[in-house]
Design a protein around this motif. Structure first.
Motif, PDB file in Angstrom:
ATOM      1  N   PRO A 144       0.816  -1.221   0.000  1.00 33.54           N
ATOM      2  CA  PRO A 144       0.000   0.000   0.000  1.00 33.54           C
ATOM      3  C   PRO A 144       0.846   1.266   0.000  1.00 33.54           C
ATOM      4  N   ALA A 145       1.148   1.786  -1.172  1.00 35.26           N
ATOM      5  CA  ALA A 145       1.937   3.028  -1.258  1.00 35.26           C
ATOM      6  C   ALA A 145       1.471   3.807  -2.496  1.00 35.26           C
ATOM      7  N   GLY A 146       2.200   4.881  -2.823  1.00 37.42           N
ATOM      8  CA  GLY A 146       1.748   5.848  -3.831  1.00 37.42           C
ATOM      9  C   GLY A 146       1.672   5.339  -5.261  1.00 37.42           C
ATOM     10  N   HIS A 156       9.291   8.609   0.792  1.00 37.32           N
ATOM     11  CA  HIS A 156       7.869   8.265   0.801  1.00 37.32           C
ATOM     12  C   HIS A 156       7.454   7.591   2.113  1.00 37.32           C
ATOM     13  N   ILE A 157       8.163   6.520   2.480  1.00 36.58           N
ATOM     14  CA  ILE A 157       7.752   5.790   3.687  1.00 36.58           C
ATOM     15  C   ILE A 157       8.013   6.637   4.930  1.00 36.58           C
ATOM     16  N   SER A 158       9.115   7.398   4.928  1.00 37.96           N
ATOM     17  CA  SER A 158       9.404   8.165   6.150  1.00 37.96           C
ATOM     18  C   SER A 158       8.436   9.333   6.335  1.00 37.96           C
ATOM     19  N   PHE A 166      -4.994   2.225   0.344  1.00 40.68           N
ATOM     20  CA  PHE A 166      -4.754   2.644   1.740  1.00 40.68           C
ATOM     21  C   PHE A 166      -6.018   2.626   2.594  1.00 40.68           C
ATOM     22  N   ARG A 167      -7.201   2.675   1.967  1.00 39.67           N
ATOM     23  CA  ARG A 167      -8.428   2.573   2.778  1.00 39.67           C
ATOM     24  C   ARG A 167      -8.562   1.173   3.365  1.00 39.67           C
ATOM     25  N   LYS A 168      -7.891   0.197   2.758  1.00 43.02           N
ATOM     26  CA  LYS A 168      -7.952  -1.167   3.305  1.00 43.02           C
ATOM     27  C   LYS A 168      -6.741  -1.470   4.196  1.00 43.02           C
ATOM     28  N   TYR A 169      -5.569  -0.921   3.822  1.00 40.22           N
ATOM     29  CA  TYR A 169      -4.344  -1.346   4.503  1.00 40.22           C
ATOM     30  C   TYR A 169      -3.570  -0.237   5.213  1.00 40.22           C
ATOM     31  N   GLY A 170      -4.036   0.999   5.139  1.00 41.25           N
ATOM     32  CA  GLY A 170      -3.301   2.091   5.788  1.00 41.25           C
ATOM     33  C   GLY A 170      -2.154   2.580   4.914  1.00 41.25           C
ATOM     34  N   LEU A 171      -1.227   3.286   5.563  1.00 38.68           N
ATOM     35  CA  LEU A 171      -0.128   3.928   4.837  1.00 38.68           C
ATOM     36  C   LEU A 171       1.052   2.971   4.674  1.00 38.68           C
ATOM     37  N   ALA A 172       1.958   3.324   3.767  1.00 40.03           N
ATOM     38  CA  ALA A 172       3.206   2.573   3.638  1.00 40.03           C
ATOM     39  C   ALA A 172       3.915   2.536   4.990  1.00 40.03           C
ATOM     40  N   ALA A 173       3.916   3.670   5.703  1.00 41.48           N
ATOM     41  CA  ALA A 173       4.597   3.736   7.006  1.00 41.48           C
ATOM     42  C   ALA A 173       3.973   2.780   8.021  1.00 41.48           C
ATOM     43  N   ASP A 174       2.677   2.490   7.870  1.00 43.93           N
ATOM     44  CA  ASP A 174       2.005   1.590   8.806  1.00 43.93           C
ATOM     45  C   ASP A 174       2.463   0.140   8.639  1.00 43.93           C
ATOM     46  N   THR A 175       3.123  -0.177   7.519  1.00 38.74           N
ATOM     47  CA  THR A 175       3.525  -1.572   7.268  1.00 38.74           C
ATOM     48  C   THR A 175       4.957  -1.862   7.728  1.00 38.74           C
TER      49      THR A 175
END
Ligand code: FDA
Length: 504
Positions: A144-146, A156-158, A166-175
């Motif tokens: 789940p990223a841009g 991006h992740i930082s 992202f509505r299903k899995y959240g942000l890249a940072a959340d993974t």
């Protein structure tokens, strides 16, 4: 300085697999300019008056980063850290102070472990490379990223990182489950040795305030073998406003498998080619098959009148191509092209919306957008998983209570037009104030905007920096400053919007 710095660099090196001349590029070397320009996305920061780095370091090994930090400190130079170079304000490669640029483009290996559902990704990799490597191993895993494949994993992740799932899995940072960082003393730390506070800070608080992150370990997410996309675009004359009104009320409430964002643009009115109008395009990704999507749309958004023939089923990696603007019949290898994006001059800003914008507000907004033919808004629905994660879980605080985010963007081709476009987008931003989040007026850190405020000469106090910091990070700003004070008390890692230390 040249000789001293090079001397320092070589005496601090632990890894000699590359000649120093390939790792450290001085201003007079032939590769310097092309490497400097290689990943610059915003032409506003390429002009000749922009200060250039004293050296560009292109690490092939983490010890090159360690040596760069130690020697930059010794010779009192700032550093700038660049992964994909997509920073909207060029903060990864422009500085008012004398500086060294660490360009991580060579550190981009990716190892995907489908069985363990994770991947180690070096910061210089692009999102396109990560998506490609996952799809090479499995068609039922994604990340789940841009949407833009040339965005760098490092920045991006930082800074958060959102995309179509992202509505299903959240942000890249959340993974993120682990990371490797070189700190201000040149030490290499992982999650265990950096501790949970620093590990928290780099997952959304921006890496550049804390050190050089050179790899992330991320969790992969499951995607179905077939996903469905559709796009319905209408002009104001065709009823776009009514659709948008409805979208504002339901976009964030839709099932989390369904993402529909709205993109505005200025187009010719079909009735009269000299007249311009606004078109709103509803672009969607559904994590499932069309057969289920059509009745779901009929129930939630019948006004869009979605039919089976408007839908295209494809694999998840094809949907990545689709949202990146490629044809879905193209080979996923195009995602490996690091220079595919067009470069232009641009300025962007962001806002969060908590309740639908009124009809009067929208009519004024369309009028403003018509003033700039190259304006574009991307309106991204929140809700789903984003509402389930606590605001304090990571530094990214824009979770429950936000119905959508707006990105305002204007692009242009000639440097002389810069002032006029900056003036325009700032006036649009003032116009929107009554309709968006307040106290603070929130903004997305990855859509960097120096109009919100900037640190001066690295000596900005916590109170002064709060002007912009609370907008990006809300109540998490204080904890970020605490982590900063503990991990980099001398404020070595600083830029115009780096997290301040407490005692200044
Ligand atoms: P860049 O290298 O410019 O770095 C950005 C910032 O992070 C700088 O401050 C830099 O110093 C710091 N940094 C970079 N690497 C670091 C490292 N390894 N360690 C420590 N600090 C580091 N966003 C989004 O969420 N969803 C999207 O779909 C898109 N789409 C998009 C399209 C286009 C065309 C652009 C230009 C931008 C986006 N973005 C986006 C915004 C993007 O997420 C944001 O600009 C990222 O910070 C870019 O990361 P890069 O590594 O490319 O930038």
């Amino acid at each position: 300085l040249d000789d001293n710095f090079l001397q320092c660099f070589s005496s601090n090196l632990l890894n000699y697999t590359k000649p120093i001349s390939e790792v450290v590029l001085a201003k007079n070397t032939s590769a310097y300019s092309s490497v400097f320009q290689s990943s610059v996305r915003n032409l506003r920061f390429l002009n000749t008056s922009t200060e250039k780095p004293e050296f560009i370091i292109t690490p092939f090994h983490e010890s090159h980063i360690q040596a760069a930090i130690v020697c930059a400190k010794t010779y009192d130079m700032q550093i700038r850290i660049r992964s994909g170079g997509h920073d909207y304000e060029g903060l990864s490669y422009v500085s008012e102070e004398k500086f060294v640029l660490i360009d991580l483009a060579h550190l981009r290996s990716i190892s995907v472990d489908i069985e363990k559902e994770n991947a180690w990704v070096e910061s210089g990799a692009t999102l396109g490379e990560l998506y490609y490597k996952i799809a090479e191993k499995s068609n039922v895993y994604g990340f789940p990223a841009g949407s833009c494949p040339t965005v760098g994993v490092g920045g991006h992740i930082s800074g958060g990182g959102f995309g179509t799932i992202f509505r299903k899995y959240g942000l890249a940072a959340d993974t993120v489950v682990d990371a490797k960082i070189v700190d201000v003393n040149g030490n290499i730390l992982n999650r265990k040795s950096m501790g949970e506070d620093l590990f928290w800070a780099i997952r959304g608080g921006g890496g550049a305030s804390f050190g050089v992150i050179f790899a992330w370990k991320v969790r992969l997410v499951q995607v179905p073998p077939k996903v469905t996309v559709f796009k319905v675009a209408e002009t104001l004359e065709e009823g776009a406003n009514m659709l948008f009104q409805k979208w504002q009320r339901i976009g964030h409430k839709l099932p989390e498998d369904l993402f529909i964002h709205a993109v505005t643009g200025v187009v010719n009115a079909s009735s009269n080619n000299n007249k311009k109008t606004i078109q709103i395009s509803f672009d969607s990704l559904y994590l499932g098959e069309a057969e289920k999507l059509v009745p779901m749309m009929e129930e939630n958004f019948p006004e869009l009148d979605l039919k089976r023939e408007n839908c295209t089923e494809m694999s998840w990696i094809q949907s990545v191509l689709y949202f990146a603007g490629f044809s879905t019949s193209e080979s996923p290898e195009v995602l490996l092209n690091r220079t595919a994006q067009l470069k232009s001059f641009f300025k962007a800003k962001s806002d969060y919306v908590k309740k639908p914008i009124s009809e009067t507000g929208l009519q004024g907004l369309y009028k403003k957008l018509l003033e700039a033919e190259t304006s574009e808004l991307i309106l991204t629905p929140y809700g789903g998983k984003m509402s389930e994660i606590k605001d304090s879980e990571t530094p990214f605080p824009h979770r429950r209570g936000n119905i959508y985010k707006i990105q305002y963007m204007v692009t242009w081709d000639e440097e002389e037009e810069t002032k006029q476009h900056l003036r325009w987008i700032r006036s649009l931003y003032s116009y929107m104030a009554p309709y968006v989040s307040k106290s603070p007026r929130a903004a997305y850190f990855n859509y960097r905007d120096l109009d919100l405020g900037r640190n001066k000469n690295g000596n900005t106090s916590f109170a002064q920096a709060s002007v912009w910091g609370l907008k990006y990070f809300k109540n998490n700003f204080k904890r970020l400053a605490k982590v900063k004070t503990e991990t980099d008390p001398s404020n070595f890692f600083r830029n115009e919007q780096s997290i301040p230390v407490f005692y200044l």
